[in-house]
Design a protein around this motif. Sequence first.
Motif, PDB file in Angstrom:
ATOM      1  N   GLU A   1       0.831  -1.201   0.000  1.00 18.03           N
ATOM      2  CA  GLU A   1       0.000   0.000   0.000  1.00 18.03           C
ATOM      3  C   GLU A   1       0.871   1.259   0.000  1.00 18.03           C
ATOM      4  O   GLU A   1       0.602   2.219  -0.701  1.00 18.03           O
ATOM      5  N   TYR A   2       1.926   1.250   0.810  1.00 11.21           N
ATOM      6  CA  TYR A   2       2.805   2.405   0.892  1.00 11.21           C
ATOM      7  C   TYR A   2       3.500   2.669  -0.433  1.00 11.21           C
ATOM      8  O   TYR A   2       3.716   3.804  -0.807  1.00 11.21           O
ATOM      9  N   LYS A   3       3.881   1.630  -1.133  1.00 10.81           N
ATOM     10  CA  LYS A   3       4.589   1.784  -2.394  1.00 10.81           C
ATOM     11  C   LYS A   3       3.755   2.594  -3.390  1.00 10.81           C
ATOM     12  O   LYS A   3       4.298   3.306  -4.209  1.00 10.81           O
ATOM     13  N   ASN A   4       2.440   2.488  -3.306  1.00  6.63           N
ATOM     14  CA  ASN A   4       1.576   3.204  -4.244  1.00  6.63           C
ATOM     15  C   ASN A   4       1.701   4.714  -4.122  1.00  6.63           C
ATOM     16  O   ASN A   4       1.353   5.428  -5.047  1.00  6.63           O
ATOM     17  N   ILE A   5       2.160   5.206  -3.025  1.00  4.22           N
ATOM     18  CA  ILE A   5       2.255   6.646  -2.812  1.00  4.22           C
ATOM     19  C   ILE A   5       3.200   7.284  -3.836  1.00  4.22           C
ATOM     20  O   ILE A   5       3.052   8.439  -4.203  1.00  4.22           O
ATOM     21  N   PHE A   6       4.144   6.512  -4.352  1.00  6.40           N
ATOM     22  CA  PHE A   6       5.117   7.059  -5.280  1.00  6.40           C
ATOM     23  C   PHE A   6       4.657   7.002  -6.727  1.00  6.40           C
ATOM     24  O   PHE A   6       5.333   7.513  -7.604  1.00  6.40           O
ATOM     25  N   GLN A   7       3.517   6.409  -6.977  1.00  5.71           N
ATOM     26  CA  GLN A   7       3.000   6.370  -8.344  1.00  5.71           C
ATOM     27  C   GLN A   7       2.601   7.763  -8.818  1.00  5.71           C
ATOM     28  O   GLN A   7       2.632   8.039  -9.990  1.00  5.71           O
ATOM     29  N   GLY A   8       2.241   8.646  -7.910  1.00  4.89           N
ATOM     30  CA  GLY A   8       1.818   9.993  -8.281  1.00  4.89           C
ATOM     31  C   GLY A   8       2.932  11.007  -8.164  1.00  4.89           C
ATOM     32  O   GLY A   8       2.690  12.162  -7.846  1.00  4.89           O
ATOM     33  N   LEU A   9       4.155  10.608  -8.414  1.00  2.00           N
ATOM     34  CA  LEU A   9       5.280  11.523  -8.247  1.00  2.00           C
ATOM     35  C   LEU A   9       5.196  12.757  -9.132  1.00  2.00           C
ATOM     36  O   LEU A   9       5.733  13.782  -8.781  1.00  2.00           O
ATOM     37  N   ASP A  10       4.524  12.686 -10.255  1.00  2.00           N
ATOM     38  CA  ASP A  10       4.390  13.880 -11.087  1.00  2.00           C
ATOM     39  C   ASP A  10       3.692  14.994 -10.321  1.00  2.00           C
ATOM     40  O   ASP A  10       4.049  16.155 -10.410  1.00  2.00           O
ATOM     41  N   ASP A  11       2.687  14.628  -9.522  1.00  2.00           N
ATOM     42  CA  ASP A  11       1.992  15.618  -8.699  1.00  2.00           C
ATOM     43  C   ASP A  11       2.891  16.110  -7.582  1.00  2.00           C
ATOM     44  O   ASP A  11       2.785  17.232  -7.123  1.00  2.00           O
TER      45      ASP A  11
ATOM     46  N   LYS B   1       9.470 -11.617  15.921  1.00  2.00           N
ATOM     47  CA  LYS B   1       9.749 -11.801  14.487  1.00  2.00           C
ATOM     48  C   LYS B   1       8.813 -10.933  13.657  1.00  2.00           C
ATOM     49  O   LYS B   1       9.218 -10.323  12.666  1.00  2.00           O
ATOM     50  N   LEU B   2       7.567 -10.894  14.080  1.00  2.00           N
ATOM     51  CA  LEU B   2       6.585 -10.071  13.374  1.00  2.00           C
ATOM     52  C   LEU B   2       6.923  -8.585  13.484  1.00  2.00           C
ATOM     53  O   LEU B   2       6.854  -7.850  12.499  1.00  2.00           O
ATOM     54  N   LEU B   3       7.314  -8.140  14.681  1.00  2.00           N
ATOM     55  CA  LEU B   3       7.674  -6.735  14.858  1.00  2.00           C
ATOM     56  C   LEU B   3       8.924  -6.381  14.043  1.00  2.00           C
ATOM     57  O   LEU B   3       9.007  -5.280  13.477  1.00  2.00           O
ATOM     58  N   ILE B   4       9.865  -7.307  13.959  1.00  2.00           N
ATOM     59  CA  ILE B   4      11.055  -7.075  13.129  1.00  2.00           C
ATOM     60  C   ILE B   4      10.635  -6.894  11.679  1.00  2.00           C
ATOM     61  O   ILE B   4      11.100  -5.981  10.985  1.00  2.00           O
ATOM     62  N   LYS B   5       9.724  -7.739  11.223  1.00  2.00           N
ATOM     63  CA  LYS B   5       9.234  -7.650   9.844  1.00  2.00           C
ATOM     64  C   LYS B   5       8.522  -6.308   9.614  1.00  2.00           C
ATOM     65  O   LYS B   5       8.751  -5.633   8.609  1.00  2.00           O
ATOM     66  N   GLU B   6       7.655  -5.925  10.548  1.00  2.00           N
ATOM     67  CA  GLU B   6       6.916  -4.663  10.416  1.00  2.00           C
ATOM     68  C   GLU B   6       7.861  -3.462  10.400  1.00  2.00           C
ATOM     69  O   GLU B   6       7.723  -2.569   9.565  1.00  2.00           O
ATOM     70  N   GLU B   7       8.811  -3.439  11.334  1.00  2.00           N
ATOM     71  CA  GLU B   7       9.744  -2.312  11.400  1.00  2.00           C
ATOM     72  C   GLU B   7      10.645  -2.290  10.171  1.00  2.00           C
ATOM     73  O   GLU B   7      11.027  -1.224   9.688  1.00  2.00           O
ATOM     74  N   SER B   8      10.975  -3.451   9.631  1.00  2.00           N
ATOM     75  CA  SER B   8      11.757  -3.517   8.392  1.00  2.00           C
ATOM     76  C   SER B   8      10.969  -2.920   7.230  1.00  2.00           C
ATOM     77  O   SER B   8      11.538  -2.237   6.367  1.00  2.00           O
ATOM     78  N   ASN B   9       9.659  -3.167   7.210  1.00  2.00           N
ATOM     79  CA  ASN B   9       8.808  -2.537   6.191  1.00  2.00           C
ATOM     80  C   ASN B   9       8.816  -1.020   6.346  1.00  2.00           C
ATOM     81  O   ASN B   9       8.921  -0.286   5.366  1.00  2.00           O
ATOM     82  N   HIS B  10       8.707  -0.543   7.590  1.00  2.00           N
ATOM     83  CA  HIS B  10       8.753   0.902   7.831  1.00  2.00           C
ATOM     84  C   HIS B  10      10.087   1.466   7.348  1.00  2.00           C
ATOM     85  O   HIS B  10      10.130   2.544   6.738  1.00  2.00           O
TER      86      HIS B  10
END
Length: 161
Positions: free
Chosen positions: A67-77, A123-132
């Motif tokens: 979901e976060y990756k989608n934020i960069f699709q509108g870079l022209d704006d 392990k889950l928190l490591i994964k989440e923080e790695s995503n952040h």
Amino acid sequence: MNSLEFAIKMEVDGEKYYREQAKNNEDNSLKTVFLKLANDERKHANFLRGEATESLDDLEENDSFKEYKNIFQGLDDYKNEIKTVPTQLDVYRMALKREEESIELYKDMLEEANTKDEERLFKLLIKEESNHYRIIKDIVHHLNRAEEWVEDAEFGLREEY
């Protein structure tokens, strides 16, 4: 303060920090990213406190990084707004460091975990923080590219965005 209390404090501080950044970015699309990061940090703190309304399975299914990756699709704006953001580059780098510290803390806590549930949580928190970490690293990368292009525009060809 034991390591669990410290981890909870880090998550609470992280939420506060990201909410502040969302407020600082009211006029651009980064507000959405920072609000999502803040909400994730709140969930992490709730899990650590044992107050989570979701199960670990619900959190594991979280594919918010996509979901976060989608934020960069509108870079022209976004390009027109970039002039006001570079002064905040240090803030994003500080957030990157905070996420890196969180990952290291949870790795240490994982080594000290006594039960399978604790291992799974860390392990889950490591994964989440790695995503952040990856999300913020992408923000820094995009801001740096704009700054580098402006500084070196007259020298050679630029890689496509």
